[in-house]
Structure formats: structure tokens, C-alpha cells
Enzyme design. Structure first.
Site, PDB file in Angstrom:
ATOM      1  N   LYS A  47       0.816  -1.224   0.000  1.00 40.28           N
ATOM      2  CA  LYS A  47       0.000   0.000   0.000  1.00 40.28           C
ATOM      3  C   LYS A  47       0.846   1.268   0.000  1.00 40.28           C
ATOM      4  CE  LYS A  47      -4.347  -1.896   1.468  1.00 40.28           C
ATOM      5  NZ  LYS A  47      -5.389  -2.031   2.474  1.00 40.28           N
ATOM      6  N   ARG A  64      -3.236 -10.051   5.182  1.00 43.11           N
ATOM      7  CA  ARG A  64      -3.701 -10.159   3.789  1.00 43.11           C
ATOM      8  C   ARG A  64      -2.572  -9.654   2.895  1.00 43.11           C
ATOM      9  NH1 ARG A  64      -6.177  -6.801   0.120  1.00 43.11           N
ATOM     10  NH2 ARG A  64      -7.789  -7.741  -1.177  1.00 43.11           N
TER      11      ARG A  64
HETATM   12  N1  HH2 Z   1      -7.478  -3.769   1.180  1.00 44.66           N
HETATM   13  C1  HH2 Z   1      -7.859  -3.880  -0.102  1.00 44.66           C
HETATM   14  C2  HH2 Z   1      -8.942  -4.689  -0.465  1.00 44.66           C
HETATM   15  N2  HH2 Z   1      -9.604  -5.404   0.472  1.00 44.66           N
HETATM   16  N3  HH2 Z   1      -9.881  -6.053   2.725  1.00 44.66           N
HETATM   17  C3  HH2 Z   1      -9.515  -5.964   4.006  1.00 44.66           C
HETATM   18  N4  HH2 Z   1     -10.168  -6.671   4.945  1.00 44.66           N
HETATM   19  N5  HH2 Z   1      -8.485  -5.164   4.409  1.00 44.66           N
HETATM   20  C4  HH2 Z   1      -7.774  -4.424   3.515  1.00 44.66           C
HETATM   21  O1  HH2 Z   1      -6.853  -3.685   3.934  1.00 44.66           O
HETATM   22  C5  HH2 Z   1      -8.135  -4.485   2.142  1.00 44.66           C
HETATM   23  C6  HH2 Z   1      -9.222  -5.330   1.772  1.00 44.66           C
HETATM   24  C7  HH2 Z   1      -7.138  -3.109  -1.158  1.00 44.66           C
HETATM   25  O2  HH2 Z   1      -6.049  -3.830  -1.660  1.00 44.66           O
HETATM   26  P1  HH2 Z   1      -6.072  -4.715  -3.010  1.00 44.66           P
HETATM   27  O3  HH2 Z   1      -7.152  -5.744  -2.980  1.00 44.66           O
HETATM   28  O4  HH2 Z   1      -4.707  -5.258  -3.179  1.00 44.66           O
HETATM   29  O5  HH2 Z   1      -6.335  -3.687  -4.160  1.00 44.66           O
HETATM   30  P2  HH2 Z   1      -7.651  -3.228  -4.918  1.00 44.66           P
HETATM   31  O6  HH2 Z   1      -8.633  -2.691  -3.928  1.00 44.66           O
HETATM   32  O7  HH2 Z   1      -7.155  -2.164  -5.874  1.00 44.66           O
HETATM   33  O8  HH2 Z   1      -8.233  -4.406  -5.645  1.00 44.66           O
END
Ligand code: HH2
Length: 281
Positions: A222, A257
Site C-alpha cells: 500500500k 492479507r
Molecule cells: N485492502 C484492499 C482490499 N480489500 N480487505 C480488508 N479486509 N483489508 C484491507 O486492507 C483491504 C481489503 C485493497 O487492496 P487490493 O485488494 O490489493 O487492491 P484493490 O482494492 O485495488 O483491488
């Protein structure tokens, strides 16, 4: 106090050691892995690679929630995730569905997903009832604003207190709606309507969230990591992500995660070996 187990659909997970949740985004635009796993075969190959590397759970998402992400229709989100959930439904690890929409939750639960990972903490109409009617676990995450607006000017009087108050209220609503405490996770939502300083304050005091329920922490790649390392490209934030995951576990996270499963697993193995020695002394 945090429970030592999590009831998640087909599984009762021990939380005695931190668990690794591998991220699989079936989206064209996720900030780190967008566009790479849109086809079920590519998604399955990625899932299998993460399992081989030591993932304890897999988190499948069909909507990017990064800052300024475009809105995706409910049907589009369902069309993206369902073929992948179908392909993974017999995997020997819990399958988590990352969604904030009740209709998508229902579609995933009908296929037997073990965990609903909701960045909107079951605020969508009918979401609590949909999860309560299943045996799935749920992760209740805090965010301020929406992905389209959340990084414009996040403001808190006391970020840690406000995040905890919100998560406590959502956990209360989930319990009142019939979801057992043994199925609940909470997450402070790193990067969701928070400045860099807010994020690090939450990391330093993650243990206070863990008094509510077991904590899931999502720091992987992030921008809060880019801000302190100068690494602008998410793929170059692996070392920072591993450090962040380790710190999160030291501060009480039960599940991290991550995109980089193998690297995180090795780092946690070192930490656990030290802890085992400490206990033996
Ligand atoms: N962060 C993202 C998505 N889902 N769920 C939880 N519980 N906690 C988090 O910090 C979290 C999450 C964002 O990251 P990512 O899925 O890698 O990216 P994107 O939202 O662009 O798909």
C-alpha cells in the site's frame, strides 16, 4: 479478548499462529495485480501458486477499492468472481470473498465461500442477514468515505478511538443480527480514508483493535509503505510489505492479507521460531 479459533464455513481455524491470506483480484484495475488474473485459468494458477507458497486462506475480489477506483456494476462483479469461486470451491483452504454488496455475498455464499471480507463492514442493506443465514465468517473493516472520495481529506479527532468505536458498533450489529462472535474478524482498514500518519498510528496500536475480535490486517504494497520508502511502484514494496506484516503480527494481527505469500511466510517463520524459544526459556 480475541478468540483462539475462527469458525469460517467448512473450517475451524486455529489462530494460535498468524495466518496468511493470499490476495487474488479478478479485476482489470486493482492497484497491484489488476488485469493479471481475469481468466479463470490464470486465477487458478495464481491460487495454486499461493497455496504452494504457504497461503492459509485465499481472498477473491471482483471490485477494486483502491482510491479513485471506478464503480463496477453488481452484475459485472458477480460475473468476474463466480467462475473463479467455482474453480476454487473444492480447495483445501478457506475461500474468502472480498465484496461490499449483498447480492455478490449471496452469490458467493450459495457457492460455499467460507468468509465474507467486507470493506463496508456489512453496511449494505441485507448484508448482515445474508451472512447470518450462512456459516461463513466475516471481516468487518473500517473506512472513511468511499473509494472515490476517501483520500481527499481524511480527518479524525482520534483515529484509533474512532476506528475502534466504529468496529465495536459494527460487531455489535453483526452479533445482534445473529452472527456468532466466533465468526467475526475486525480490520482497521489501512489506506481507506487515512493519511500516512493515521495508518501508522493504527499499526502501532493494532493491539487495541484485537481486544474486540481477531484482527485481519491488509498493508500489502500500500501507498503508506511507498510514502516512507520512496518506492512509487507497488511491485517494489515487497520488503516493506513483509516488514509491515511482521509488525502487524507483533501487534496482535491474527491474519495478514498479502500479495507476497512466500516472503511473508519466511518472515513469520523467523518470528515464530524466536517466540517458541522465548516460551521455552
Ligand atoms: N485492502 C484492499 C482490499 N480489500 N480487505 C480488508 N479486509 N483489508 C484491507 O486492507 C483491504 C481489503 C485493497 O487492496 P487490493 O485488494 O490489493 O487492491 P484493490 O482494492 O485495488 O483491488
Amino acid at each position: 479478548m480475541s478468540a483462539a479459533t475462527l469458525h469460517a464455513g467448512r473450517f475451524v481455524l486455529s489462530l494460535q499462529r498468524p495466518l496468511i491470506m493470499g490476495i487474488l483480484n479478478v479485476t482489470p484495475d486493482s492497484f497491484s495485480d489488476g488485469g493479471r488474473y481475469l481468466l479463470p485459468d490464470a486465477a487458478r494458477a495464481r491460487a495454486e501458486a499461493m497455496l504452494a507458497e504457504g497461503a492459509d486462506l485465499l481472498d477473491i475480489g471482483g471490485e477494486s477499492t483502491r482510491p479513485n477506483a471506478p464503480l463496477v456494476s453488481e452484475q459485472e462483479e458477480i460475473d468476474r468472481v463466480l467462475p473463479v469461486l467455482e474453480a476454487l470451491r473444492d480447495y483445501p483452504v478457506p475461500i474468502s470473498l472480498d465484496t461490499r454488496r449483498t447480492a455478490v455475498m449471496r452469490a458467493g455464499l450459495a457457492l460455499g465461500v467460507d468468509l465474507i471480507n467486507d470493506v463496508a463492514a456489512l453496511e449494505d442493506e441485507g448484508a448482515i442477514a445474508a451472512v447470518a443465514a450462512s456459516s461463513a465468517a466475516v471481516c468487518l473493516m473500517h473506512k472513511q468515505g468511499t473509494p472515490q472520495t476517501m483520500q481527499q481529506a481524511p480527518q479524525y479527532r482520534d483515529v484509533v478511538a474512532e476506528v475502534i468505536d466504529y468496529l465495536a458498533a459494527r460487531a455489535h450489529a453483526a452479533l445482534a443480527g445473529g452472527i456468532a462472535a466466533s465468526r467475526l474478524l475486525v480490520d482497521p482498514g489501512f489506506g481507506f480514508g487515512k493519511t500516512v500518519e493515521h495508518n501508522y498510528a493504527l499499526l502501532a496500536r493494532l493491539g487495541e483493535c484485537a481486544r474486540l475480535a481477531p484482527v485481519l490486517a491488509g498493508l500489502s504494497r500500500k501507498s503508506m509503505l511507498g510514502a516512507v520508502t520512496g518506492q512509487d511502484v507497488p511491485a517494489r514494496r515487497v520488503a516493506a510489505s513483509v516488514a509491515a506484516a511482521l509488525l502487524a503480527c507483533q501487534h496482535g494481527a491474527a491474519i495478514v492479507r498479502v500479495h507476497d505469500v512466500a516472503e511473508t511466510r519466511d518472515a513469520l517463520a523467523v518470528w515464530q521460531a524466536m517466540r517458541a524459544t522465548q516460551r521455552a526459556c
